[in-house]
Scaffold this motif. Structure first.
Motif, PDB file in Angstrom:
ATOM      1  N   ARG A   2      18.027 108.278  68.923  1.00 51.24           N
ATOM      2  CA  ARG A   2      18.012 106.916  69.457  1.00 51.24           C
ATOM      3  C   ARG A   2      16.985 106.066  68.716  1.00 51.24           C
ATOM      4  N   ALA A   3      15.844 106.696  68.430  1.00 50.56           N
ATOM      5  CA  ALA A   3      14.766 105.984  67.743  1.00 50.56           C
ATOM      6  C   ALA A   3      15.159 105.575  66.327  1.00 50.56           C
ATOM      7  N   LEU A   4      16.034 106.360  65.729  1.00 48.12           N
ATOM      8  CA  LEU A   4      16.436 106.053  64.356  1.00 48.12           C
ATOM      9  C   LEU A   4      17.332 104.825  64.272  1.00 48.12           C
ATOM     10  N   GLY A   5      18.045 104.554  65.354  1.00 44.90           N
ATOM     11  CA  GLY A   5      18.897 103.368  65.399  1.00 44.90           C
ATOM     12  C   GLY A   5      19.920 103.357  64.287  1.00 44.90           C
ATOM     13  N   SER A   6      19.927 102.274  63.521  1.00 51.41           N
ATOM     14  CA  SER A   6      20.955 102.119  62.492  1.00 51.41           C
ATOM     15  C   SER A   6      20.698 103.007  61.272  1.00 51.41           C
ATOM     16  N   ASN A   7      19.549 103.654  61.246  1.00 54.67           N
ATOM     17  CA  ASN A   7      19.300 104.576  60.131  1.00 54.67           C
ATOM     18  C   ASN A   7      19.953 105.936  60.354  1.00 54.67           C
ATOM     19  N   LEU A   8      20.530 106.086  61.520  1.00 57.90           N
ATOM     20  CA  LEU A   8      21.123 107.388  61.838  1.00 57.90           C
ATOM     21  C   LEU A   8      22.542 107.497  61.270  1.00 57.90           C
ATOM     22  N   ILE A   9      22.779 108.624  60.674  1.00 55.57           N
ATOM     23  CA  ILE A   9      24.129 108.911  60.183  1.00 55.57           C
ATOM     24  C   ILE A   9      24.638 110.147  60.902  1.00 55.57           C
ATOM     25  N   THR A  10      25.837 110.041  61.436  1.00 54.96           N
ATOM     26  CA  THR A  10      26.444 111.258  61.981  1.00 54.96           C
ATOM     27  C   THR A  10      27.684 111.549  61.159  1.00 54.96           C
ATOM     28  N   ALA A  11      27.922 112.805  60.934  1.00 61.46           N
ATOM     29  CA  ALA A  11      29.038 113.192  60.070  1.00 61.46           C
ATOM     30  C   ALA A  11      29.397 114.641  60.345  1.00 61.46           C
ATOM     31  N   ARG A  12      30.360 115.113  59.602  1.00 58.99           N
ATOM     32  CA  ARG A  12      30.684 116.533  59.679  1.00 58.99           C
ATOM     33  C   ARG A  12      30.253 117.195  58.380  1.00 58.99           C
ATOM     34  N   GLY A  13      29.885 118.451  58.502  1.00 58.88           N
ATOM     35  CA  GLY A  13      29.371 119.127  57.315  1.00 58.88           C
ATOM     36  C   GLY A  13      29.835 120.567  57.202  1.00 58.88           C
ATOM     37  N   ILE A  14      29.823 121.054  55.977  1.00 57.03           N
ATOM     38  CA  ILE A  14      30.160 122.453  55.705  1.00 57.03           C
ATOM     39  C   ILE A  14      28.877 123.175  55.346  1.00 57.03           C
ATOM     40  N   GLU A  15      28.610 124.236  56.056  1.00 54.99           N
ATOM     41  CA  GLU A  15      27.401 125.009  55.781  1.00 54.99           C
ATOM     42  C   GLU A  15      27.625 125.885  54.554  1.00 54.99           C
ATOM     43  N   VAL A  16      26.835 125.656  53.532  1.00 53.00           N
ATOM     44  CA  VAL A  16      27.000 126.435  52.308  1.00 53.00           C
ATOM     45  C   VAL A  16      25.797 127.340  52.029  1.00 53.00           C
ATOM     46  N   GLY A  17      24.829 127.294  52.919  1.00 56.35           N
ATOM     47  CA  GLY A  17      23.697 128.178  52.729  1.00 56.35           C
ATOM     48  C   GLY A  17      22.840 128.193  53.978  1.00 56.35           C
ATOM     49  N   HIS A  18      22.111 129.265  54.156  1.00 57.67           N
ATOM     50  CA  HIS A  18      21.259 129.379  55.330  1.00 57.67           C
ATOM     51  C   HIS A  18      20.083 130.267  54.953  1.00 57.67           C
ATOM     52  N   ILE A  19      18.889 129.763  55.167  1.00 53.46           N
ATOM     53  CA  ILE A  19      17.718 130.568  54.839  1.00 53.46           C
ATOM     54  C   ILE A  19      16.858 130.692  56.086  1.00 53.46           C
ATOM     55  N   PHE A  20      16.268 131.851  56.290  1.00 49.97           N
ATOM     56  CA  PHE A  20      15.312 131.929  57.381  1.00 49.97           C
ATOM     57  C   PHE A  20      14.274 133.029  57.216  1.00 49.97           C
ATOM     58  N   TYR A  21      13.218 132.767  57.894  1.00 42.95           N
ATOM     59  CA  TYR A  21      12.094 133.690  57.939  1.00 42.95           C
ATOM     60  C   TYR A  21      12.200 134.422  59.265  1.00 42.95           C
ATOM     61  N   PHE A  22      12.065 135.757  59.245  1.00 42.61           N
ATOM     62  CA  PHE A  22      12.140 136.451  60.531  1.00 42.61           C
ATOM     63  C   PHE A  22      11.004 137.446  60.736  1.00 42.61           C
ATOM     64  N   GLY A  23       9.930 137.256  59.980  1.00 40.56           N
ATOM     65  CA  GLY A  23       8.738 138.057  60.235  1.00 40.56           C
ATOM     66  C   GLY A  23       8.948 139.549  60.048  1.00 40.56           C
ATOM     67  N   THR A  24       8.554 140.324  61.049  1.00 40.54           N
ATOM     68  CA  THR A  24       8.590 141.782  60.910  1.00 40.54           C
ATOM     69  C   THR A  24       9.714 142.418  61.732  1.00 40.54           C
ATOM     70  N   LYS A  25      10.708 141.600  62.064  1.00 38.69           N
ATOM     71  CA  LYS A  25      11.795 142.090  62.912  1.00 38.69           C
ATOM     72  C   LYS A  25      12.403 143.407  62.405  1.00 38.69           C
TER      73      LYS A  25
END
Length: 436
Positions: A266-289
């Motif tokens: 809401r705060a972004l107002g007209s600077n906000l873009i909503t769209a659809r996207g395709i996930e082509v990568g995912h990175i994450f840190y998971f510690g010592t799991k």
RNA sequence: CGGGGCGUAGCGCAGUCUGGUAGCGCAUUCGGUUUGGGACCGAAAGGUCGGAGGUUCGAAUCCUCUCGCCCCGACCA
């Protein structure tokens, strides 16, 4: 490659099962054929693109001193029992048993395996940090495979794993991989936007998905409009301030569905873009799991035991083929970025039965070959219209067209697939353009 | 896994409601005419109508079961 001897079964009509554009075009261009739900065979043209993408991904991983390994597709259930995921993973994991009745599985991912390899091989803090990756077929028994190659059950994925002594080290590995991903997508001709992703029980801000915008994308995303204007990186070397780069790419709001925040939006107002996207990568840190459960422990400088901090980093290589098509096509067909195109240029002989014409084409083909430029030469005994349509469909970035007229004038026609721009040139000039 | 749809020639489809020996377009093969944006004429080949069971003198069509594929949703590279 001479098309008359190639295996490229193009289709004039779209098979009924294909709904989205990348799936349709891949089937029509003779790149893939379906084997069963979410499982595909790759035909020569498709395989070539897949290999090209794989190679770009590989080079960018190698560039950050991430070392390639190859782990098997079939894994032992015991390993997964140790991590506790054998039960947690659920029906998405394809379980099989061998002739002795031992429980095996077709790997949906490789955290357990890589952690075991690390645990069995590395003892000292001196040998850390370490980055390892492999590019291997995975199987996830999706409830609903769809969109052709984009959400298959069997898919090719690059997954990398980092091992560090502490969280700061892990952050650094994460940043390296983050920037490496930006470069990878840039090279593939894609604008992939990093977005905050759910980190699960680990918490923190060290998980990002990389998405490219496409109407057919599966995720509903929202971001600050400036995220679309970020300078996608060309030249980042090892000495660059990675943290700073990561910061510039993550400071603006960008989130996938589960991470969206109404208040911020809401705060972004007209600077906000909503769209659809395709996930082509995912990175994450998971510690010592995994390291804690599988004993990935090294001895520190004071003789203490250190359980290594890990992260994992995935790029859906086979999905990228579809994602690139979603981003790069028009109503005639695919438009390949130069970095992944199966052939750089298509050579069309408009009159197979005209000796002058065929000689001119054969000559052009030799020139291209000698210059080391990969060309697909349509020397088939087909109508001009068929050749134009097929060539546009398969989307090679450049076309060289030779017919009786061009032979008479001593020129070739040089066409840009993307813009449609057509110029008349000498064979030598066309060659130079392709070399450049 | 809930909801919906579809399986008939390589591809796209009609025929199914109302049962009567399976058809169209494209592609393929052969002959001829053509030749700069998916040509034309003629001929040919190609089908256990997804499968099983049932009803019937007779089933692509009706009934039962089953398998496969696609789409929408919930989950994921």
């Amino acid at each position: 490659m001479r098309l008359s001897t190639y295996f490229m079964p193009t289709l004039k009509e779209t098979p009924a099962e294909a709904q989205i554009v990348s799936h349709r075009l891949m089937l029509r261009a003779g790149m893939i054929r379906q084997s069963s739900a979410g499982i595909y065979s790759w035909l020569p043209l498709g395989l070539k693109v897949l290999k090209n993408i794989e190679q770009v991904v590989r080079e960018e991983q190698n560039a950050i001193n991430c070392h390639e390994v190859l782990m098997p597709t079939i894994q032992s259930a015991d390993l997964w029992r140790q991590s506790g995921r054998y039960d947690d993973y659920g029906p998405e994991m394809l379980r099989v048993s061998d002739r002795h009745g031992r429980d095996m599985l077709y790997g949906p991912t490789n955290e357990e395996q890589i952690t075991e390899i690390f645990a069995n091989s590395i003892r000292s803090y001196r040998d850390v940090p370490q980055l390892l990756y492999h590019i291997q077929w995975k199987f996830r028994d999706e409830v609903r495979p769809r969109f052709g190659i984009m959400r298959g059950r069997e898919f090719l994925m690059k997954d990398a794993y980092s091992f560090d002594l502490d969280k700061e080290g892990a952050q650094n590995s994460y940043n390296k991989m983050f920037v490496s991903y930006l470069k990878t997508y840039e090279r593939l001709g894609l604008k992939a936007i990093p977005m905050a992703a759910d980190t699960g029980p680990i918490g923190g801000d060290m998980s990002h998905e990389f998405l490219i915008l496409a109407e057919t994308g599966e995720s509903e995303i929202a971001c600050h409009n400036e995220c679309l204007n970020n300078n996608w990186l060309k030249d980042v070397d090892a000495d660059s301030n990675l943290g700073k780069i990561v910061h510039t790419f993550t400071e603006k709001y960008a989130a996938t569905d589960e991470m969206r925040d109404e208040k911020t939006e809401r705060a972004l107002g007209s600077n906000l873009i909503t769209a659809r996207g395709i996930e082509v990568g995912h990175i994450f840190y998971f510690g010592t799991k995994y390291s804690s459960k599988l004993g990935a422990v090294v001895t520190g400088p004071n003789g203490e035991e250190i359980t290594v901090e890990m992260g994992s980093y995935g790029i859906g290589v086979s999905r990228l083929v579809g994602a690139i098509i979603e981003a790069c096509h028009d109503d005639r067909g695919i438009i390949w970025p130069e970095t992944v195109t199966p052939y750089k240029v298509g050579l069309i002989n408009l009159r197979h039965d005209d000796d002058n014409c065929t000689n001119a084409c054969d000559n052009m083909y030799s020139l291209l070959k000698d210059a080391g430029i990969e060309a697909l030469y349509d020397d088939r005994d087909k109508k001009a219209g068929v050749k134009f349509a097929d060539m546009d469909l398969i989307g090679l970035p450049w076309q060289i067209i030779i017919g009786p007229k061009s032979v008479k004038d001593g020129i070739v026609e040089f066409k840009n697939r993307k813009t449609g721009e057509l110029v008349e040139l000498s064979a030598a000039a066309a060659l130079n353009l392709l070399k450049g």
